[in-house]
Design a protein around this motif. Structure first.
Motif, PDB file in Angstrom:
ATOM      1  N   ASP B  28     -39.700  45.947 114.965  1.00  0.00           N
ATOM      2  CA  ASP B  28     -39.267  46.672 116.160  1.00  0.00           C
ATOM      3  C   ASP B  28     -38.186  47.718 115.832  1.00  0.00           C
ATOM      4  N   HIS B  29     -38.281  48.324 114.657  1.00  0.00           N
ATOM      5  CA  HIS B  29     -37.318  49.341 114.241  1.00  0.00           C
ATOM      6  C   HIS B  29     -37.599  50.672 114.919  1.00  0.00           C
ATOM      7  N   GLU B  30     -36.501  51.364 115.292  1.00  0.00           N
ATOM      8  CA  GLU B  30     -36.667  52.686 115.899  1.00  0.00           C
ATOM      9  C   GLU B  30     -37.065  53.749 114.868  1.00  0.00           C
ATOM     10  N   ASN B  31     -36.494  53.627 113.659  1.00  0.00           N
ATOM     11  CA  ASN B  31     -36.575  54.712 112.673  1.00  0.00           C
ATOM     12  C   ASN B  31     -37.612  54.420 111.609  1.00  0.00           C
ATOM     13  N   ILE B  46     -40.047  63.316 103.293  1.00  0.00           N
ATOM     14  CA  ILE B  46     -41.084  64.228 103.763  1.00  0.00           C
ATOM     15  C   ILE B  46     -40.935  64.452 105.270  1.00  0.00           C
ATOM     16  N   TYR B  47     -40.985  63.377 106.031  1.00  0.00           N
ATOM     17  CA  TYR B  47     -40.822  63.397 107.480  1.00  0.00           C
ATOM     18  C   TYR B  47     -40.143  62.108 107.903  1.00  0.00           C
ATOM     19  N   PHE B  48     -39.504  62.149 109.072  1.00  0.00           N
ATOM     20  CA  PHE B  48     -38.996  60.928 109.662  1.00  0.00           C
ATOM     21  C   PHE B  48     -39.170  60.971 111.176  1.00  0.00           C
ATOM     22  N   SER B  49     -39.002  59.800 111.765  1.00  0.00           N
ATOM     23  CA  SER B  49     -39.205  59.671 113.212  1.00  0.00           C
ATOM     24  C   SER B  49     -38.201  58.679 113.763  1.00  0.00           C
ATOM     25  N   TYR B  50     -37.563  59.040 114.871  1.00  0.00           N
ATOM     26  CA  TYR B  50     -36.587  58.154 115.499  1.00  0.00           C
ATOM     27  C   TYR B  50     -37.123  57.486 116.757  1.00  0.00           C
ATOM     28  N   ASP B  51     -38.322  57.870 117.151  1.00  0.00           N
ATOM     29  CA  ASP B  51     -38.859  57.274 118.367  1.00  0.00           C
ATOM     30  C   ASP B  51     -40.346  57.589 118.432  1.00  0.00           C
ATOM     31  N   VAL B  52     -41.017  56.902 119.315  1.00  0.00           N
ATOM     32  CA  VAL B  52     -42.446  57.156 119.508  1.00  0.00           C
ATOM     33  C   VAL B  52     -42.649  58.617 119.899  1.00  0.00           C
ATOM     34  N   LYS B  53     -43.675  59.206 119.310  1.00  0.00           N
ATOM     35  CA  LYS B  53     -44.071  60.598 119.559  1.00  0.00           C
ATOM     36  C   LYS B  53     -43.028  61.612 119.106  1.00  0.00           C
TER      37      LYS B  53
END
Lengths: 108, 117
Positions: B28-31, B46-53
């Motif tokens: 259940d990690h955000e990142n 390369i890329y990262f994400s902090y939340d869905v979408k």
């Protein structure tokens, strides 16, 4: 000049020796991660330091924030400690900048 | 037990193929993060994400795209694979927002060694 530099790049030791790996960084926020990567690729986090010293078993990590320098020590080294050790410095609030790693081989 | 899994350990593709690398975390990690690792260069983001979408470019996004439709899954896409994308690809996840994003431990998957012929 790399923003995160490790030394040495390669290290060999006899079982039982005291090991020191160094990391100097020129970027970012005052903290540092140490990670371990075994042959086969898996990476595990060992420590995150923002001051002083941390100890976990035979591993000790120290950091000098003013000098932007950290060391990872392994006491009574063992062949199972053979791995690549990587330091990483937080940069802004977004990401880590990684060193290129120190390859350690400990022989029986 | 904390777990990050990647869809393949080894992958061989041909130049020009579209390649999907999947990463799933059960914490259940955000990142979530995608790195590549090349000899002498260390891990590069390369890329990262902090939340869905949500997605953000890292240091070397060219030739890659990502998708995060569900919190637990972060996909890396090579639209048209090239030989210079031969590398080890590592996915990671971490808990927290703000500064704790980068202070908290990152949990890594086992990696996918991609060869593009």
């Amino acid at each position: 000049k790399n923003e995160v530099e490790q030394s040495p790049q390669n290290l060999t030791a006899q079982e039982g020796e005291f090991i020191t790996i160094n990391c100097s960084y020129s970027v970012g926020i005052s903290a540092l991660h140490w990670l371990q990567q075994h042959p086969g690729g898996g990476i595990v986090s060992l420590f995150m330091l923002s001051s002083g010293k941390k100890k976990h078993g035979r591993l000790i990590a120290t950091i000098n924030i003013q000098e932007k320098h950290s060391s990872l020590h392994i006491t009574a080294s063992h062949p199972r400690d053979s791995a690549v050790y990587i330091c990483a410095a937080p940069y802004n609030t977004d990401k880590l900048i990684f060193g290129t790693g120190t390859r350690l081989q400990v022989f029986p | 037990d904390v777990k990050v899994t990647q869809s393949s350990r080894y992958l061989v593709k041909r130049t020009g193929e579209k390649v999907f690398l999947e990463c799933v975390q059960d914490m259940d990690h955000e990142n979530m993060f995608w790195y590549r690792q090349d000899p002498g260069l260390g891990l590069r983001l390369i890329y990262f994400s902090y939340d869905v979408k949500m997605k953000e470019k890292g240091d070397i996004p060219e030739g890659y795209s990502v998708s995060r439709e569900k919190k637990e899954r972060f996909s890396l896409i090579l639209e048209s694979a090239s030989t210079n994308q031969t590398s080890m690809y590592l996915c990671a996840s971490s808990l927290g927002r703000g500064l704790s994003r980068i202070y908290n431990e990152q949990f890594f998957g086992p990696g996918t060694r991609l060869t593009v012929l």
